[in-house]
Write a protein that holds these residues in place. Structure first.
Motif, short mmCIF file in Angstrom:
data_model
loop_
_atom_site.label_atom_id
_atom_site.label_comp_id
_atom_site.label_asym_id
_atom_site.label_seq_id
_atom_site.Cartn_x
_atom_site.Cartn_y
_atom_site.Cartn_z
N ARG A 64 0.87 -1.18 0.00
CA ARG A 64 0.00 0.00 0.00
C ARG A 64 0.90 1.22 0.00
NH1 ARG A 64 -5.32 -1.01 0.95
NH2 ARG A 64 -5.69 1.18 1.46
N ILE A 65 0.62 2.16 -0.90
CA ILE A 65 1.49 3.32 -1.09
C ILE A 65 0.64 4.59 -1.03
CG2 ILE A 65 3.14 4.44 -2.63
CD1 ILE A 65 3.38 1.57 -3.98
N ARG A 66 1.13 5.57 -0.31
CA ARG A 66 0.49 6.88 -0.24
C ARG A 66 1.51 7.93 -0.65
NH1 ARG A 66 -3.82 9.52 2.44
NH2 ARG A 66 -3.32 11.62 3.22
N VAL A 67 1.29 8.53 -1.82
CA VAL A 67 2.19 9.55 -2.35
C VAL A 67 1.59 10.92 -2.05
CG1 VAL A 67 3.34 10.44 -4.42
CG2 VAL A 67 2.87 7.99 -4.21
N VAL A 68 2.39 11.80 -1.45
CA VAL A 68 1.92 13.13 -1.07
C VAL A 68 2.75 14.18 -1.81
CG1 VAL A 68 1.54 14.79 0.80
CG2 VAL A 68 1.16 12.34 1.19
N ALA A 69 2.08 14.98 -2.64
CA ALA A 69 2.73 16.08 -3.35
C ALA A 69 2.33 17.39 -2.69
CB ALA A 69 2.33 16.08 -4.82
N GLU A 70 3.30 18.10 -2.14
CA GLU A 70 3.06 19.41 -1.55
C GLU A 70 3.17 20.46 -2.66
OE1 GLU A 70 2.29 19.93 1.60
OE2 GLU A 70 2.77 18.00 2.54
N LEU A 71 2.14 21.31 -2.79
CA LEU A 71 2.06 22.26 -3.89
C LEU A 71 2.24 23.69 -3.42
CD1 LEU A 71 -1.20 20.78 -5.51
CD2 LEU A 71 1.16 20.05 -5.91
N ASP A 72 2.78 24.54 -4.31
CA ASP A 72 2.79 25.97 -4.02
C ASP A 72 1.39 26.53 -4.28
OD1 ASP A 72 2.55 26.35 -6.76
OD2 ASP A 72 4.65 26.88 -7.06
N THR A 73 1.22 27.84 -4.13
CA THR A 73 -0.12 28.42 -4.22
C THR A 73 -0.71 28.33 -5.62
OG1 THR A 73 0.90 30.60 -4.58
CG2 THR A 73 0.28 30.01 -2.32
#
Length: 360
Positions: A64-73
């Protein structure tokens, strides 16, 4: 699973050979692309080192994989992390590597072993007594990983609110072929493909067809996008859509002052419901290719067990604001006090040495 960038070349060659052999014949078995064959070299991330041996216990490994992309505004990724949880169901020693462009690795939630880090890979080694959980949090290289994320996001302000633009980034151009098949043949294959997508056995790779011709196809993995655009007041506008080949724009009225944040969850769609009454060869071909593409994004990180199950969820969210630097201290520069004290100590030691030498 191990994928290579030459997969497209191999498939194109197979297409040409198959088309050449059956173009003038009628009707004969035609080789349909396997829904397990990747259409590009990545995902999964990284290149497996063929010289690196691996061993897993008899049994299965579920990932099980959870990919988190943090984005700018505006929606551009500034940081990407992934938590991979591997559950080993089997008894025995294990050692294997998970290839990825990784900067750092930390133990994940409820892991029963510590991950190791080498350039371009995460290492696991230990013993499973029958059920063992391996969990790691990978800090990935954003520049290398961002182009492989399944969607591109853009958030822009308008006079009356904001606009959210979503683009399916799984698009790929592949060499393929078209043919004529009886509706019964196509319906049989699509039913077998649906059973495979639901966890059943792989369908037979052959369909009886005629008039085979080479064509180019554009394939995307269908994606389910859910979540919200969240305003500073806490009010939110829900997002719930299926993203195919077309760009989707969502217009959200301004629910409160200030710039909103994004919180989106993206999942590849493996099972496409509904079968046309009289399906064509092109429809079965495109569904097989879309499923192959979806399975690639379902396996963003390698599962060391090629027959194991893998489930991937992608999270796209606005990054938390970083603390402003202290204006009294220039960025990247610490207080000079330690260096001053060190210099004074060195000078005193030098003077003491000279005095001791003079009286010797």
């Amino acid at each position: 699973m191990s994928f290579r960038c030459g997969a497209g070349v191999v498939w194109a060659t197979a297409v040409w050979l198959c088309a050449s052999s059956v173009a003038a014949a009628a009707p004969k078995p035609v080789l349909v692309p396997s829904p397990t064959a990747p259409l590009t070299g990545q995902p999964p991330l990284g290149e497996r080192n063929a010289a690196l041996q691996q061993h897993i216990p008899l049994g299965r490994i579920a990932a099980r994989i959870r990919v988190v992309a943090e984005l700018d505004t505006r929606g551009a990724p500034v940081a990407v992390t992934a938590v991979q949880r591997l559950t080993i169901s089997g008894v025995g020693d294990y050692f294997f590597a998970i290839p990825a462009p990784v900067r750092d690795v930390l133990p994940g939630p409820r892991t029963q072993s510590e991950p190791g880090l080498r350039p371009g890979m995460v290492l696991w080694q230990g013993f499973s007594g029958g059920n063992r959980v391996l969990s790691a949090r990978l800090v990935l290289e954003p520049a290398k990983v961002s182009p492989l994320l399944p969607i591109h996001v853009r958030l822009s302000r308008m006079d009356s609110g904001v606009r959210l633009d979503l683009v399916n980034a799984t698009r790929v151009r592949v060499s393929s072929f078209t043919a004529a098949a009886a509706p019964g043949e196509a319906r049989r294959y699509l039913a077998a493909l649906a059973r495979f997508a639901a966890g059943g056995p792989a369908p037979s790779p052959y369909v009886n067809a005629t008039n085979v011709r080479i064509v180019e196809r554009t394939i995307v993995a269908p994606l389910r996008v859910t979540g919200a655009v969240v305003f500073p007041s806490g009010r939110r506008a829900r997002v719930d859509l299926v993203l195919g080949a077309e760009r989707r724009s969502v217009r959200v009225p301004r629910l409160s002052p200030g710039h909103p944040k994004l919180a989106l969850v993206v999942r590849p769609i493996l099972f496409e419901s509904g079968t046309p009454a009289r399906p064509t060869f092109d429809e079965l071909m495109e569904r097989a290719l879309r499923l192959a593409r979806s399975r690639q994004y379902e396996t963003f990180l390698t599962n060391p067990d090629a027959a194991g199950t893998t489930d991937t969820t992608y999270v796209f969210r606005t990054a938390a604001p970083r603390a402003a630097p202290d204006p009294r201290s220039p960025p990247g520069q610490d207080s000079p006090l330690p260096e001053v004290l060190l210099g004074c100590g060195f000078a005193l030691a030098l003077v003491a040495g000279i005095v001791a030498w003079a009286h010797s």
